[in-house]
Design a protein around this motif. Structure first.
Motif, mmCIF file in Angstrom:
data_model
loop_
_atom_site.group_PDB
_atom_site.id
_atom_site.type_symbol
_atom_site.label_atom_id
_atom_site.label_comp_id
_atom_site.label_asym_id
_atom_site.label_seq_id
_atom_site.Cartn_x
_atom_site.Cartn_y
_atom_site.Cartn_z
ATOM 1 N N CYS A 8 37.556 37.192 34.154
ATOM 2 C CA CYS A 8 38.593 38.109 34.618
ATOM 3 C C CYS A 8 38.609 39.351 33.732
ATOM 4 O O CYS A 8 38.780 39.249 32.523
ATOM 5 C CB CYS A 8 39.953 37.415 34.578
ATOM 6 N N PRO A 9 38.404 40.534 34.315
ATOM 7 C CA PRO A 9 38.317 41.744 33.487
ATOM 8 C C PRO A 9 39.634 42.097 32.781
ATOM 9 O O PRO A 9 39.605 42.744 31.742
ATOM 10 C CB PRO A 9 37.919 42.840 34.480
ATOM 11 N N THR A 10 40.757 41.670 33.325
ATOM 12 C CA THR A 10 42.019 42.037 32.667
ATOM 13 C C THR A 10 42.555 40.926 31.775
ATOM 14 O O THR A 10 43.649 41.030 31.232
ATOM 15 C CB THR A 10 43.113 42.399 33.700
ATOM 16 N N GLU A 11 41.795 39.861 31.640
ATOM 17 C CA GLU A 11 42.181 38.715 30.802
ATOM 18 C C GLU A 11 43.583 38.205 31.117
ATOM 19 O O GLU A 11 44.361 37.891 30.226
ATOM 20 C CB GLU A 11 42.064 39.085 29.323
ATOM 21 N N CYS A 12 43.894 38.163 32.400
ATOM 22 C CA CYS A 12 45.244 37.746 32.761
ATOM 23 C C CYS A 12 45.326 36.266 33.116
ATOM 24 O O CYS A 12 46.382 35.760 33.474
ATOM 25 C CB CYS A 12 45.766 38.585 33.920
ATOM 26 N N ILE A 13 44.202 35.547 33.026
ATOM 27 C CA ILE A 13 44.230 34.110 33.330
ATOM 28 C C ILE A 13 44.267 33.334 32.021
ATOM 29 O O ILE A 13 43.405 33.515 31.162
ATOM 30 C CB ILE A 13 43.005 33.688 34.164
ATOM 31 N N GLY A 30 44.318 42.475 40.895
ATOM 32 C CA GLY A 30 44.001 42.212 42.300
ATOM 33 C C GLY A 30 42.577 42.587 42.653
ATOM 34 O O GLY A 30 42.251 42.820 43.810
ATOM 35 N N CYS A 31 41.715 42.649 41.650
ATOM 36 C CA CYS A 31 40.329 43.081 41.882
ATOM 37 C C CYS A 31 39.509 42.019 42.607
ATOM 38 O O CYS A 31 38.444 42.309 43.133
ATOM 39 C CB CYS A 31 39.661 43.425 40.558
ATOM 40 N N GLN A 32 40.002 40.790 42.622
ATOM 41 C CA GLN A 32 39.366 39.687 43.334
ATOM 42 C C GLN A 32 38.045 39.227 42.735
ATOM 43 O O GLN A 32 37.305 38.461 43.344
ATOM 44 C CB GLN A 32 39.171 40.027 44.824
ATOM 45 N N VAL A 33 37.734 39.700 41.540
ATOM 46 C CA VAL A 33 36.488 39.308 40.877
ATOM 47 C C VAL A 33 36.411 37.779 40.767
ATOM 48 O O VAL A 33 35.394 37.162 41.076
ATOM 49 C CB VAL A 33 36.390 39.965 39.480
#
Ligand code: SF4
Ligand code: SF4
Lengths: 183, 630
Positions: free
Chosen positions: B611-616, B567-570
């Motif tokens: 995306c920093p968490t590579e969730c996409i 949810g960082c919105q980056v």
């Protein structure tokens, strides 16, 4: 755009003179798009392609927020046919000013006594194409517009390539059925 | 003949075809584009149709066709006429043989242009006839008549519809077509070579023919008595779409008045204007853009009040509407004149549904703003993002140009610092660098704009030892106006194959030693390439190559693994992709997570890379792993 031209074509097929005015180019880039359609027995009675505020008989809304935006065009006692599914605005999302589609739908319920709501997304899924929302809405609006299913199909055949007819015909029919359900 | 539903621009195309046109050229520009596209789609036998690289080229080529006796149509928008003004000014002196009609579509508002200029003014300046249709049906008739007029007076004729005519549809009756005019062939003669001596004689001819021209244009202008046979005291003079609004307003008010509708404002129809003014108590002029008709009437008024743009009764800028004309009439006309006899429902009697007593309009929710943005999956977004990242922390100026990519100025990208006119990004950057030597000067230019007027600017930069980075955003089409082919696409206006110009080879031929090509969707590579270019001196170029989403087949959409989304919105805040938004997730107690609209997403992968968490991830991967869905 196709929807407005189809309506104009239907009107012409019944011997009327028709005009439309369209916004071109903005829809794909996320802008809002309004088309006006007018028809009458003689051209001189409708000199301008644009409808004046407060004088439209019917408002067809592809999106609830956009329907609310255009509501000032509708005359008192006019009817609206609207798809209930919202389209988020990227810019509004950025600034955190997103408004739920249901808020607009509720407002429409209060403001427009003669309102037909259809679930465009459900119809699109049934028909198998998101690009036929226009036909679903036209199907739902046919009675209000005063066009029979045949008139609409004929107009469709005049303006669309044959391979798209079947798909769009089904959307028209689904729209007409959804209208019954809406009442 | 039959009535068909035609858009104004289509009506121009049909009018030209039915007038026997055999050469059609132009450059895309809203609101003119569909005219040439229609001819290209219909592909009539014996008609050459081309997208030229720019408007000047289009007009010159058409002039050649006309010299040899062909009827020719040139299409452009009003700012395109500026580019074509060099040949246009001279062409009036040289004259034409086959009818030559120039469609220059004006854009009141402006809705999609840099300026609100008025082609009628241009016609006055160039001393050319200009026809100003008020509807698609009139556009059809005027286009046909324009060819006749052009041949009769051996003069190029301007046709200037405005957006609301170009993009309106109406039932148009096609008339019996003139058979294709077979070009007679070029006949040599000294009249085709412009020389000062010749121009002196030509100028005298141009001025001397004006009364005759005005007489020939009489059928395009008319006087109408509206609502009854008592003598009219109020006059409304109008032109173009203004006529439609004026007639609508008069209809709504039930006003007794006299209308002067001017479809051919240059030379000004003074005789008819005098006839119109005779006996009136006041006159309102209804026209968009410049007060051309108003200024034409002023010297003829003899003290009778004249209202319009000069006294502020009509807006000086922007579009008009029937409502604006109604309120203008109300301010100048005594109330008793309105609704006097047999008035139809007036503006005040018409009541909109919203704001009626049943529903308080204060309750009306405000619909979201929807300014145009770069499309989901647009390669320009990727290019801007890469350059922005590469230039971070250094002083840099980003010169933009005309095209979809002008939209890169919007947040969150904010990557267009200047935008002036076609091709000016490349040249403005050169001057900026001289006066602001500390800054890295970037010039973003699209492929079509590069061919239109970017190449000369690059040559100038090389020759004059500029220090700048030219960034060509090559999306292989003319995106803004609805994807027209150009010299780089390998396709002609009618869809046939054409020689394919290489932007890289052109840049090298112009003397740019350092040219790099990169895929903007590979974020790391694109940033690295930009860094390399920044570290060099002189004129260097990067060509970002990735097709416009309108010409490429979309890939599989991406989806968010919401279990991992922080949810960082980056993603949303860095890119502004319209397919990306935030929504509370019902599955995770309303936690705000990113959401991808799969109907819009083209799977470009840009957001996935940042995306920093590579969730996409591509949607099918996610479905397999049990993620996805709110
Ligand atoms: S992959 Fe991401 S950036 Fe690309 S179109 Fe889809 S949502 Fe937008
Ligand atoms: S950048 Fe990644 S983690 Fe952050 S909001 Fe977007 S999808 Fe979620």
């Amino acid at each position: 755009m196709l929807a407005s031209r189809l309506i104009a074509q239907c009107a012409m097929d019944r011997g009327a003179f028709a005009r439309t005015a369209e916004t071109i180019g903005m829809a794909q880039r996320g802008g809002s798009v309004v088309s006006h359609v007018r028809w009458c027995n003689e051209a001189a009675a409708i000199p301008s392609p644009l409808i004046s505020l407060g004088s439209a008989d019917i408002l067809i809304g592809f999106e609830p927020g956009e329907a609310v935006r255009c509501l000032p065009y509708l005359k008192a006692g006019g009817a609206a046919v609207v798809s209930v599914n919202g389209i988020t605005s990227a810019v509004a999302s950025l600034s955190g000013r997103q408004v739920e589609a249901s808020v607009f739908v509720e407002y429409l319920r209060k403001a427009v006594p003669q309102l037909i709501l259809i679930d465009g997304a459900a119809i699109a899924e049934k028909v198998g194409s998101a690009k036929t929302l226009n036909m679903a809405l036209l199907g739902a609006a046919a009675d209000l517009l005063g066009f029979s299913a045949e008139t609409m199909l004929d107009a469709l055949r005049k303006r669309l390539s044959p391979r798209l007819i079947e798909l769009n015909k089904r959307a028209l029919e689904e729209g007409a059925m959804a209208k019954e359900a809406s009442i | 003949m039959e009535h068909i539903l035609l858009m104004g621009n289509e009506a121009v195309a049909y009018g030209a075809i039915d007038a026997g046109v055999s050469f059609v050229s132009g450059y895309p520009g809203t609101p003119s584009t569909e005219a040439l596209e229609t001819v290209a789609r219909l592909k009539p036998d014996g008609v050459h149709v081309e997208w030229s690289v720019n408007e000047k080229v289009a007009l010159e080529a058409a002039a050649g066709a006309s010299y040899a006796g062909a009827r020719a149509l040139v299409t452009m928008k009003q700012v395109g006429l500026n580019v074509a003004s060099d040949p246009l000014m001279s062409l009036n002196y040289v004259g034409v043989k086959g009818g030559l009609v120039i469609l220059s579509a004006d854009d009141p508002g402006p809705i999609s242009s840099q300026t609100e200029q008025d082609t009628r003014r241009f016609a006055q300046f160039a001393r050319l006839p200009v026809l100003d249709p008020s509807s698609p049906e009139e556009a059809y008739a005027m286009t046909r008549a324009a060819f006749e007029l052009s041949e009769l007076f051996r003069v190029p004729v301007l046709l200037r519809p405005t957006t609301r005519v170009c993009h309106a549809c109406s039932a148009v009756e096609r008339m019996e077509p003139t058979p294709l005019v077979k070009p007679s062939g070029f006949v040599k003669g000294k009249e085709w070579v412009i020389f000062p001596r010749l121009s002196y004689e030509a100028k005298k001819r141009i001025v001397a023919r004006e009364p005759e021209l005005a007489e020939a244009q009489r059928p395009f202008n008319k006087i109408d008595e509206i609502n009854g046979d008592t003598p009219a005291l109020i006059g409304v003079a109008c032109g173009g779409i203004g006529s439609a609004y004026a007639r609508e307003a008069i209809l709504n008010l039930g006003l007794r008045c006299r209308i002067l509708q001017i479809g051919a404002p240059n030379p000004f129809p003074e005789a008819m204007a005098a006839e119109f003014i005779d006996g009136l108590e006041c006159v309102l002029v209804v026209e968009e853009l410049d007060p051309v008709i108003e200024d034409g009437l002023r010297p003829l008024m003899n003290g009778i009040p004249l209202h319009g743009k000069r006294d502020g009764v009509i807006l000086v800028a922007g579009e008009l509407s029937a409502a604006i004309v109604e309120s203008a009439l109300r301010t100048i006309v005594p109330v008793r004149a309105i609704n006097g006899g047999g008035a139809k429902e007036s503006a005040s009697a018409r009541k909109p549904i919203a704001g009626s007593e049943d529903v308080d309009s204060a309750e009306r929710p405000v619909p979201p703003v929807r300014p145009p943005v770069l499309c989901a999956g647009c390669p320009h977004r990727a290019s801007f993002y890469a350059v922005k990242r590469a230039a971070k922390g250094r002083k840099a100026i980003f010169c933009g140009d005309i095209g979809c990519y002008t939209l890169g100025n919007a947040p969150p990208l904010d990557m267009v610092d200047t935008c002036l006119c076609m091709g000016a990004g490349v040249t403005v950057a050169q001057g900026l660098k001289q006066a602001d030597p500390e800054a890295y000067c970037f010039a973003f230019i699209g492929d079509s704009t590069f061919f239109h007027s970017g190449m000369t600017g690059v040559l100038n930069a090389v020759y004059n030892r500029a220090d700048m980075i030219v960034v060509v955003l090559d999306n292989r089409t003319t995106g803004m106006t609805g994807r027209q082919p150009h010299p780089g696409t390998g396709e002609s206006a009618v869809g046939e194959s054409a020689p394919e110009a290489s932007i890289e080879a052109i840049l090298r031929a112009l003397g740019v030693a350092s040219v790099r090509r990169a895929n903007p969707f590979d974020v790391e590579e694109a940033i690295e390439t930009t860094h390399e270019a920044m570290d060099e001196k002189g004129v260097r170029a990067i060509v970002f190559e990735a097709p416009c989403i309108a010409v490429a087949k979309p890939g599989k959409p991406m989806s968010i693994d919401i279990a991992r989304c922080a949810g960082c919105q980056v993603c949303v805040k860095a890119l502004g992709c319209p397919a990306l938004s935030f929504q509370p997730s019902p599955k995770y107690e309303g936690r705000i997570v990113a959401h991808i609209n799969t109907a819009l997403c083209t799977g470009c992968g840009l957001c996935a890379q940042i995306c920093p968490t590579e969730c996409i991830q591509p949607i099918d991967l996610l479905c397999g792993s049990g993620g996805g869905g709110l």
